[in-house]
Design a protein around this motif. Structure first.
Motif, short mmCIF file in Angstrom:
data_model
loop_
_atom_site.label_atom_id
_atom_site.label_comp_id
_atom_site.label_asym_id
_atom_site.label_seq_id
_atom_site.Cartn_x
_atom_site.Cartn_y
_atom_site.Cartn_z
N ALA B 350 0.83 -1.21 0.00
CA ALA B 350 0.00 0.00 0.00
C ALA B 350 0.87 1.25 0.00
O ALA B 350 0.55 2.24 -0.68
CB ALA B 350 -0.92 -0.02 1.22
N SER B 351 1.96 1.24 0.73
CA SER B 351 2.85 2.41 0.77
C SER B 351 3.52 2.62 -0.59
O SER B 351 3.70 3.75 -1.03
CB SER B 351 3.94 2.23 1.83
N LEU B 352 3.89 1.51 -1.22
CA LEU B 352 4.60 1.62 -2.50
C LEU B 352 3.71 2.17 -3.61
O LEU B 352 4.20 2.64 -4.64
CB LEU B 352 5.15 0.24 -2.91
N GLU B 353 2.38 2.08 -3.40
CA GLU B 353 1.45 2.59 -4.42
C GLU B 353 1.29 4.11 -4.34
O GLU B 353 0.67 4.71 -5.20
CB GLU B 353 0.08 1.92 -4.23
N ASP B 354 1.85 4.69 -3.30
CA ASP B 354 1.68 6.14 -3.12
C ASP B 354 2.35 6.91 -4.27
O ASP B 354 3.41 6.50 -4.76
CB ASP B 354 2.32 6.54 -1.78
N PRO B 355 1.78 8.02 -4.68
CA PRO B 355 2.37 8.83 -5.76
C PRO B 355 3.80 9.29 -5.46
O PRO B 355 4.55 9.62 -6.38
CB PRO B 355 1.43 10.04 -5.84
N PHE B 356 4.18 9.29 -4.20
CA PHE B 356 5.55 9.67 -3.85
C PHE B 356 6.56 8.85 -4.66
O PHE B 356 7.62 9.34 -5.04
CB PHE B 356 5.75 9.44 -2.34
N PHE B 357 6.23 7.59 -4.92
CA PHE B 357 7.16 6.71 -5.63
C PHE B 357 6.95 6.71 -7.15
O PHE B 357 7.83 6.30 -7.88
CB PHE B 357 7.04 5.27 -5.10
N SER B 358 5.75 7.12 -7.57
CA SER B 358 5.49 7.02 -9.01
C SER B 358 5.51 8.39 -9.70
O SER B 358 5.24 8.49 -10.90
CB SER B 358 4.14 6.33 -9.24
N ALA B 359 5.83 9.45 -8.95
CA ALA B 359 5.85 10.80 -9.53
C ALA B 359 6.92 10.89 -10.63
O ALA B 359 7.90 10.14 -10.62
CB ALA B 359 6.14 11.81 -8.44
N GLU B 360 6.70 11.81 -11.56
CA GLU B 360 7.66 12.03 -12.66
C GLU B 360 9.02 12.41 -12.05
O GLU B 360 9.10 13.32 -11.22
CB GLU B 360 7.14 13.17 -13.54
N GLU B 367 14.50 9.46 -9.79
CA GLU B 367 14.45 8.43 -10.83
C GLU B 367 14.80 7.06 -10.23
O GLU B 367 14.11 6.06 -10.47
CB GLU B 367 15.43 8.78 -11.96
N ALA B 368 15.86 7.05 -9.42
CA ALA B 368 16.29 5.79 -8.78
C ALA B 368 15.20 5.29 -7.84
O ALA B 368 14.92 4.08 -7.77
CB ALA B 368 17.58 6.03 -8.01
N ARG B 369 14.57 6.21 -7.12
CA ARG B 369 13.51 5.83 -6.19
C ARG B 369 12.35 5.15 -6.93
O ARG B 369 11.83 4.11 -6.49
CB ARG B 369 13.01 7.08 -5.45
N GLY B 370 11.99 5.71 -8.05
CA GLY B 370 10.90 5.14 -8.84
C GLY B 370 11.25 3.74 -9.35
O GLY B 370 10.41 2.83 -9.32
N ILE B 371 12.50 3.57 -9.79
CA ILE B 371 12.92 2.26 -10.33
C ILE B 371 12.84 1.19 -9.23
O ILE B 371 12.30 0.10 -9.45
CB ILE B 371 14.37 2.36 -10.88
N VAL B 372 13.38 1.51 -8.07
CA VAL B 372 13.40 0.52 -6.99
C VAL B 372 11.98 0.20 -6.51
O VAL B 372 11.62 -0.98 -6.32
CB VAL B 372 14.28 1.00 -5.80
N GLN B 374 9.23 0.40 -8.14
CA GLN B 374 8.55 -0.40 -9.16
C GLN B 374 9.00 -1.85 -9.08
O GLN B 374 8.19 -2.78 -9.14
CB GLN B 374 8.89 0.18 -10.54
N SER B 375 10.30 -2.03 -8.94
CA SER B 375 10.87 -3.38 -8.85
C SER B 375 10.30 -4.14 -7.64
O SER B 375 9.93 -5.31 -7.73
CB SER B 375 12.39 -3.29 -8.77
N LEU B 376 10.19 -3.45 -6.51
CA LEU B 376 9.65 -4.09 -5.30
C LEU B 376 8.16 -4.41 -5.48
O LEU B 376 7.69 -5.49 -5.13
CB LEU B 376 9.82 -3.16 -4.08
N PHE B 377 7.45 -3.47 -6.08
CA PHE B 377 6.00 -3.64 -6.23
C PHE B 377 5.66 -4.74 -7.25
O PHE B 377 4.71 -5.51 -7.06
CB PHE B 377 5.37 -2.31 -6.66
N ASP B 378 6.48 -4.80 -8.30
CA ASP B 378 6.19 -5.76 -9.38
C ASP B 378 6.75 -7.16 -9.14
O ASP B 378 6.74 -7.99 -10.05
CB ASP B 378 6.76 -5.23 -10.71
N GLY B 379 7.30 -7.39 -7.99
CA GLY B 379 7.86 -8.72 -7.71
C GLY B 379 9.19 -8.94 -8.40
O GLY B 379 9.54 -10.06 -8.76
N GLY B 380 9.95 -7.86 -8.59
CA GLY B 380 11.26 -8.00 -9.24
C GLY B 380 12.34 -8.46 -8.29
O GLY B 380 13.47 -8.74 -8.71
N THR B 381 12.03 -8.53 -7.01
CA THR B 381 13.07 -8.86 -6.03
C THR B 381 12.89 -10.28 -5.49
O THR B 381 11.80 -10.85 -5.53
CB THR B 381 13.03 -7.88 -4.84
#
Lengths: 312, 430
Positions: B350-360, B367-372, B374-381
């Motif tokens: 729920a925290s990872l879905e916050d716009p704080f992480f997906s903002a432009e 940019e690095a924050r968004g990549i990480v 996304q990777s955590l949210f999408d099961g990349g880890t």
């Protein structure tokens, strides 16, 4: 007659002083405890209890987070059949063989040099003693820069066209331990030079002057007159540096972490990897430390025996 | 009479000495703490190096908890990161673990294996869905299925020195460690600089992403001597020979890979986004060259993740309060608030879905924050097997060092590593 006098004197003293002495005697047993008490508490808390704890743990399979049952001599059996332990013991032995003669000879040479009234001795002395005040971790880090593949030493060697490729002082299995020995010798010489210098300054000048009048060269006088007079101190330096070599840890830990492989793993470093991190084997590591303790005791005993013989 | 006093004194000291000599032999707790009781009473909360930077945040959450649960009191203690492991070991041996402990999964491993912390799968298993799966699984130590409620996470991005990569003409961004080795070779050939610096902590991740399991199902046997591992190690040795990895990598100190990258001596660095600040401060000219990209294995779901969790001591006298506090502290709202003022990532989806992480993105850090995220949210880890802790990684690295420098054969080195690591795993199983 003498006996009677003594008896008489003793009797007189007793009759005169008994009232004053008797109460003091009643309490005398605890007086020393007051003086040695604080030191005793510190020694017992931080030395004897941990030592006792180590002794008990050595016979258990305890982990560093607790637990464990008594396993008898099993840890010691494991130690003496462990190839890594013997490798670490071999490296420690090699350390001893390389570092002690190097430290003794170099310190003696430097002490004699500094003791002469040569020009510039006043500048050389503080330079020699500067390693003494530097923490070993700082020294090891400094040498890491000196000995790395693109470090000072490799740059000098390449600049002088002695080598074309960088020498792996810290990455070659054959050189990693030698690099650590080099750091120990560099760091240790300051202290031992100081000790030997103090001994040299107490050497009688008359014997040296007599030998000089007899036509003995400087080298001959140093070897046959000066050194024999400080033999006890030389032996002391050898014992102290041998004990330090047996306990060496920081140099290989900081320089190479005991690697590559286990090529620069010493006994204390092995002990560290076995029983310091949480969950590792405190019982086994305690057994290793007891073996190391016995080794240090043996070296000290041999050194003490040699020292006594040399002082006769 | 005096003699008797002295004998008594000596006997007392000796008895105390013998008794105290048995320190460190405390057994694992047999009666687990009761978590069904009321949420009240005092607990101690230990963190790893969060003070003074996060004093306001932590104290604020503690105040909020104490207000929500009247009659509770939380005493916060903070310990330096490098002393946390030893303090936990000493506390455990003395039977005085704090009620709630902030520990990374590696430091927590011995306590989890030995059943010295509560199993959250048993007590708060209903919360599993709220957390990132790799974070939840990071605390699975077998005997204790979930030894902590996941708190904050760290996971890497790939940092690239665009100058070196551009000179080498590396096509595309490496997506796997094998790609990274190929890219490193090109960089070395074109620029004379190294491609990247392998590390002792990273080595198990390299093998895991190649499909090397490292340990068997029940963590009693090491499995590191596989054809994939041999090929990878041989490739590393070739790179060492070519100068495509720094010559001193094998015996380099931990975290020195950040120094070599900051000095412009390597082209790639896979590390957490928080390192960007360090590089910006220490090497602004290199920082200007940095581009960030997805880490190795993001597509395959094999990127590493380091999870910190809140574990509750199995001997806690107020276990119900301790569990409630751990849950409160790791709630999505509180985790988001922590992430917003730090460089760590929340473990709740729920925290990872916050716009704080997906903002432009506005700069490298965002940019690095968004990549990480996304990777955590999408099961990349992917979590490491619980048995693969720092001790395992150090032993593995120690055995392969001479193979990297070319002094021993890769297969022989991995066979030796497998034997040594199996011995280590079996000693833990006893």
């Amino acid at each position: 007659m003498t006996t009677a006098t003594v008896a008489t004197t003793a009797g007189r003293r007793a009759s005169v002083r008994r009232p004053a002495v008797a109460p003091a005697r009643r309490h005398r047993w605890w007086v020393p405890l007051v003086f040695i008490g604080p030191v005793l508490v510190i020694q017992v808390t931080f030395l004897f209890l941990p030592l006792g704890n180590t002794f008990v743990l050595a016979f258990t399979d305890a982990s560093t987070i607790g637990g464990g049952t008594f396993t008898g001599w099993e840890n010691f059996a494991t130690i003496f059949t462990s190839p890594v332990f013997w490798e670490a013991a071999g490296h420690t032995g090699l350390y001893l063989v390389l570092a002690v003669p190097a430290i003794v000879c170099l310190s003696l040479f430097l002490a004699i040099l500094v003791n002469t009234s040569m020009r510039g001795a006043g500048i050389v002395r503080p330079i020699l003693f500067s390693p003494l005040v530097m923490p070993m971790a700082v020294v090891a880090l400094m040498f890491q820069y000196v000995l790395s593949s693109d470090g000072l030493l490799n740059q000098v060697l390449r600049g002088l066209s002695i080598v074309t490729e960088p020498v792996g002082f810290l990455t070659s299995s054959r050189l990693a331990l030698l690099s650590a020995v080099l750091v120990t010798v560099w760091k240790g010489c300051g202290l031992y030079t100081l000790i030997l210098l103090a001994a040299l300054q107490n050497v009688s000048r008359e014997l040296d002057q007599a030998a000089e009048l007899d036509g003995a060269s400087w080298l001959r006088r140093t070897w046959s007159v000066t050194i024999p007079q400080i033999r006890g101190t030389v032996v002391l330096v050898a014992i102290l540096s041998a004990i330090a070599a047996l306990r060496v840890f920081t140099e290989p830990f900081v320089l190479t972490g005991g690697g590559p492989g286990t090529s620069s793993t010493t006994m204390v470093l092995y002990l560290f990897t076995q029983g310091i991190s949480p969950g590792t084997q405190a019982g086994f590591a305690s057994a290793v430390s007891l073996v190391l303790f016995v080794a240090v005791l043996l070296v000290s005993a041999v050194g003490w025996s040699v020292s006594r013989r040399s002082n006769r | 009479m005096q003699r008797n006093i002295r004998v008594s004194a000596v006997a007392t000291v000796a008895t105390a000495g013998i008794a105290l000599s048995g320190c460190g032999l405390s057994a694992a707790p047999s009666d687990e703490a009761d978590v069904s009781g009321p949420v009240e009473g005092s607990i101690t909360f230990q963190t790893m190096q969060l003070s003074p930077t996060f004093d306001d945040y932590i104290n604020g959450v503690i105040d909020a908890f104490e207000q929500e649960y009247p009659g509770t009191e939380v005493e916060w203690v903070d310990v330096p990161s490098d002393q946390a492991a030893r303090k936990v070991a000493a506390d455990s041996a003395a039977g005085s673990l704090p009620d709630v402990m902030d520990l990374d999964s590696g430091t927590l491993a011995p306590l989890g294996r030995d059943g010295r912390v509560l199993d959250m799968a048993e007590h708060r298993g209903d919360l599993e869905e709220a957390y990132v799966p790799s974070a939840w699984d990071s605390f699975d130590y077998g005997t204790t299925e979930v030894a902590a409620l996941p708190w904050y996470l760290n996971s890497p991005v790939l940092m690239m020195n665009s100058d070196l990569v551009g000179q080498a003409g590396v096509p595309g961004t490496p997506a796997t460690y094998s790609d990274l080795l190929d890219a490193a070779e090109r960089v070395a050939e074109a620029t004379g600089k190294a491609g990247f610096q392998p590390t002792s902590i990273g080595f198990p991740n390299y093998l895991l992403s190649l499909g090397v399991p490292l340990v068997n199902e029940d963590s009693t046997q090491a499995v590191v001597n596989t054809p994939e591992a041999v090929e990878f190690l041989e490739h590393l040795a070739e790179l060492h020979e070519l100068g495509a990895i720094p010559a001193d990598s094998v015996t380099a100190a931990q975290r020195s890979e950040i120094d070599t990258f900051s000095q412009g001596d390597t082209a790639y660095l896979e590390t957490g986004p928080s390192r960007l600040t360090i590089i910006q401060e220490n090497a602004p000219e290199i920082f200007e060259q940095i581009e960030v990209a997805e880490p190795m294995g993001a597509d395959a779901g094999t990127t590493w993740v380091v999870a910190h969790g809140l574990a509750v001591s199995a001997t806690s006298e107020n276990a119900a309060t301790a569990v409630a506090f751990a849950e409160f502290m790791t709630s999505p709202e509180n985790q988001l608030a922590l992430a917003e003022q730090s460089s760590v990532f929340p473990s709740t989806t729920a925290s990872l879905e916050d716009p704080f992480f997906s903002a432009e993105p506005t700069d490298l850090a965002t940019e690095a924050r968004g990549i990480v995220a996304q990777s955590l949210f999408d099961g990349g880890t992917m979590p490491k097997p619980p048995a693969v802790d720092a001790e395992f990684a150090t032993a593995l690295w120690s055995e392969v060092q001479t193979a990297i420098t070319g002094e021993t054969d890769a297969e022989e080195a991995l066979a030796a590593a497998e034997a040594r690591l199996t011995e280590l795993l079996q000693s833990r199983a006893q």
